[in-house]
Design a protein around this motif. Structure first.
Motif, PDB file in Angstrom:
ATOM      1  N   SER A  51     -17.531  36.980 -11.165  1.00  0.00           N
ATOM      2  CA  SER A  51     -18.516  37.997 -11.533  1.00  0.00           C
ATOM      3  C   SER A  51     -18.278  39.210 -10.553  1.00  0.00           C
ATOM      4  O   SER A  51     -16.876  39.177 -10.362  1.00  0.00           O
ATOM      5  N   LEU A  52     -18.368  40.382 -10.633  1.00  0.00           N
ATOM      6  CA  LEU A  52     -18.610  41.456  -9.715  1.00  0.00           C
ATOM      7  C   LEU A  52     -20.104  42.139  -9.194  1.00  0.00           C
ATOM      8  O   LEU A  52     -20.276  42.533 -10.043  1.00  0.00           O
ATOM      9  N   ASP A  53     -19.568  41.811  -8.169  1.00  0.00           N
ATOM     10  CA  ASP A  53     -21.779  41.864  -7.457  1.00  0.00           C
ATOM     11  C   ASP A  53     -21.596  42.962  -6.593  1.00  0.00           C
ATOM     12  O   ASP A  53     -22.560  43.752  -6.436  1.00  0.00           O
ATOM     13  N   ALA A  54     -19.870  43.708  -6.220  1.00  0.00           N
ATOM     14  CA  ALA A  54     -20.427  45.279  -5.453  1.00  0.00           C
ATOM     15  C   ALA A  54     -18.934  45.367  -5.442  1.00  0.00           C
ATOM     16  O   ALA A  54     -18.345  45.472  -5.951  1.00  0.00           O
TER      17      ALA A  54
ATOM     18  N   SER B  34     -23.868  44.280   0.982  1.00  0.00           N
ATOM     19  CA  SER B  34     -25.137  43.060   1.813  1.00  0.00           C
ATOM     20  C   SER B  34     -25.862  43.387   1.024  1.00  0.00           C
ATOM     21  O   SER B  34     -27.025  44.082   0.769  1.00  0.00           O
ATOM     22  N   ASP B  35     -26.946  41.843   1.053  1.00  0.00           N
ATOM     23  CA  ASP B  35     -28.219  42.197   0.611  1.00  0.00           C
ATOM     24  C   ASP B  35     -29.089  42.149   1.845  1.00  0.00           C
ATOM     25  O   ASP B  35     -30.752  42.988   1.805  1.00  0.00           O
ATOM     26  N   ARG B  36     -28.767  42.609   2.717  1.00  0.00           N
ATOM     27  CA  ARG B  36     -29.374  43.462   4.057  1.00  0.00           C
ATOM     28  C   ARG B  36     -29.889  44.521   3.878  1.00  0.00           C
ATOM     29  O   ARG B  36     -30.723  44.992   4.425  1.00  0.00           O
TER      30      ARG B  36
ATOM     31  N   MET C 176     -22.451  37.490   5.651  1.00  0.00           N
ATOM     32  CA  MET C 176     -23.051  38.272   5.439  1.00  0.00           C
ATOM     33  C   MET C 176     -22.530  38.837   3.765  1.00  0.00           C
ATOM     34  O   MET C 176     -23.241  39.280   2.646  1.00  0.00           O
ATOM     35  N   LEU C 177     -21.133  38.264   3.033  1.00  0.00           N
ATOM     36  CA  LEU C 177     -20.636  38.832   1.932  1.00  0.00           C
ATOM     37  C   LEU C 177     -20.197  37.490   1.343  1.00  0.00           C
ATOM     38  O   LEU C 177     -19.813  37.177   0.246  1.00  0.00           O
ATOM     39  N   ASN C 178     -21.160  36.413   2.134  1.00  0.00           N
ATOM     40  CA  ASN C 178     -20.563  35.143   1.282  1.00  0.00           C
ATOM     41  C   ASN C 178     -20.994  34.748   0.000  1.00  0.00           C
ATOM     42  O   ASN C 178     -21.863  35.380  -0.577  1.00  0.00           O
ATOM     43  N   GLY C 179     -19.719  34.303  -0.830  1.00  0.00           N
ATOM     44  CA  GLY C 179     -19.975  34.638  -2.251  1.00  0.00           C
ATOM     45  C   GLY C 179     -19.806  35.443  -3.002  1.00  0.00           C
ATOM     46  O   GLY C 179     -20.084  35.084  -4.440  1.00  0.00           O
ATOM     47  N   ARG C 180     -19.771  36.390  -2.569  1.00  0.00           N
ATOM     48  CA  ARG C 180     -19.630  37.870  -2.934  1.00  0.00           C
ATOM     49  C   ARG C 180     -18.568  37.778  -3.923  1.00  0.00           C
ATOM     50  O   ARG C 180     -17.388  37.000  -3.186  1.00  0.00           O
ATOM     51  N   THR C 181     -18.324  39.066  -5.318  1.00  0.00           N
ATOM     52  CA  THR C 181     -17.162  39.421  -5.220  1.00  0.00           C
ATOM     53  C   THR C 181     -16.899  41.230  -5.237  1.00  0.00           C
ATOM     54  O   THR C 181     -18.087  41.416  -5.857  1.00  0.00           O
ATOM     55  N   VAL C 182     -16.058  41.754  -4.692  1.00  0.00           N
ATOM     56  CA  VAL C 182     -16.075  43.117  -4.431  1.00  0.00           C
ATOM     57  C   VAL C 182     -14.920  44.005  -4.398  1.00  0.00           C
ATOM     58  O   VAL C 182     -13.875  43.181  -4.261  1.00  0.00           O
ATOM     59  N   LEU C 183     -15.393  44.580  -5.499  1.00  0.00           N
ATOM     60  CA  LEU C 183     -13.572  45.310  -5.783  1.00  0.00           C
ATOM     61  C   LEU C 183     -13.415  46.454  -5.118  1.00  0.00           C
ATOM     62  O   LEU C 183     -15.077  47.782  -5.091  1.00  0.00           O
ATOM     63  N   ILE C 184     -12.886  47.020  -4.335  1.00  0.00           N
ATOM     64  CA  ILE C 184     -12.517  47.898  -3.353  1.00  0.00           C
ATOM     65  C   ILE C 184     -11.596  48.562  -3.923  1.00  0.00           C
ATOM     66  O   ILE C 184     -10.159  48.467  -3.971  1.00  0.00           O
ATOM     67  N   THR C 185     -11.566  50.486  -4.322  1.00  0.00           N
ATOM     68  CA  THR C 185     -10.834  50.773  -3.867  1.00  0.00           C
ATOM     69  C   THR C 185      -9.935  52.087  -3.000  1.00  0.00           C
ATOM     70  O   THR C 185     -10.359  52.261  -2.632  1.00  0.00           O
ATOM     71  N   GLY C 186      -8.928  51.824  -3.320  1.00  0.00           N
ATOM     72  CA  GLY C 186      -8.295  52.100  -1.933  1.00  0.00           C
ATOM     73  C   GLY C 186      -7.937  52.079  -0.895  1.00  0.00           C
ATOM     74  O   GLY C 186      -7.734  52.158   0.045  1.00  0.00           O
ATOM     75  N   ALA C 187      -7.586  50.333  -1.421  1.00  0.00           N
ATOM     76  CA  ALA C 187      -7.744  49.510  -0.611  1.00  0.00           C
ATOM     77  C   ALA C 187      -5.900  48.897  -0.186  1.00  0.00           C
ATOM     78  O   ALA C 187      -6.631  48.576   0.901  1.00  0.00           O
TER      79      ALA C 187
END
Ligand code: NDP
Length: 249
Positions: free
Chosen positions: A81-84, A231-233, A1-12
């Motif tokens: 990139s930052l995608d999400a 995700s794009d969903r 679902m998140l293939n190829g995306r870069t995601v920044l998560i805070t509180g990780a």
């Protein structure tokens, strides 16, 4: 679902954010993990790296703009990139009525939950605008962001504000393809919940009684909703406040 995306998560470094780090990595995302405790972040990151995931850690404080800026730059420099983004760092405390509140507690809750999300938005959005490929941002609010419960006034105010920031950002950047949504999270078994129940143990029964499912969430259940929103969903969803509360609201 998140293939190829870069995601920044805070509180990780714990709870919902750590569960999101694991889930997003399993789903193929490159993850940038941010929280203040570098040692706890490293513990979350190590098994993910071992499993072959692309992971970068960005120890830092979301109330400090420079720390957030560094985390965003790390995502772009390391993974392109930052995608999400999952703006999830937060904290609250309970047990004190409004007029007896310590000013320091008020400041800490508002600073982390509101300024922290704003800091994230104001550094993540320019990176997404620059790339020109849109983006998905998810902010963590709470059932306290839609309904007031007793003796947690700053948390109630702060989580309402998170929904306001979410809607405003969704409106301002919708045409640029940046979607901004919020999770209205119900009681979830995490360090934050353990801390709250230590202060006010009687809350446990009322939290579970009100939820239709008669239990608290597991952090991974909240992470699953965040993954879907990143995700794009969820491509035609923006400005939304999505409940993950077992039917509480
Ligand atoms: P945890 O206490 O387990 O996690 C909170 C995370 O936020 C930690 O990783 C902590 O890491 C990080 N954090 C705290 N302050 C800062 C800061 N200044 N800068 C960067 N990171 C910070 O709690 P939860 O997983 O339960 O909480 C996650 C989110 O979910 C919060 O926004 C919370 O308000 C919300 N929520 C939780 C509910 C629940 O029942 N658990 C219900 C509704 C909403 P570190 O200490 O290393 O910085």
């Amino acid at each position: 679902m998140l293939n190829g995306r870069t995601v920044l998560i805070t509180g990780a470094s714990s709870g919902i954010g750590a569960a999101a780090a694991r889930l997003f990595a399993e789903e193929g995302a490159a993850v940038v993990l941010m929280a203040r405790r570098a040692d706890a972040l490293a513990e979350v990151a190590a098994p993910l790296v071992e499993a072959g995931a692309r992971v970068a850690v960005a120890p830092g404080d979301v109330t400090r703009p420079a720390d957030v800026e560094r985390a965003v730059a790390l995502a772009v420099d390391t993974f392109g990139s930052l995608d999400a983004a999952f703006n999830n760092a937060g904290w609250g405390t309970g047990g004190t009525v409004l007029h007896e509140l310590d000013e320091g507690v008020y400041d800490r809750v508002m600073d982390l939950n509101v300024r922290g999300v704003w800091n994230c938005l104001r550094h993540q959005i320019p990176a997404m605008l620059k790339a020109g490929t849109g983006g998905a941002i998810v902010n963590t609010s709470s059932t306290a962001g839609i309904v007031a419960t007793g003796a947690v006034a700053p948390y109630v105010a702060a989580k309402h504000a998170v929904l306001g920031l979410t809607k405003a950002a969704a409106m301002e950047y919708g045409e640029s393809g940046i979607r901004v949504n919020a999770l209205v999270v119900g009681s979830t078994r995490t360090e934050l919940m353990d801390e709250l129940l230590q202060d006010v143990p009687e809350l446990e029964a009322s939290f579970t009684a009100r939820a239709i499912q008669k239990r608290m969430a597991h952090p991974r259940e909240v992470a699953q909703a965040a993954a879907w929103l990143c995700s794009d969903r969820s491509s035609f969803l923006t400005g939304a406040s999505m409940p993950v509360d077992g039917g509480w609201s």
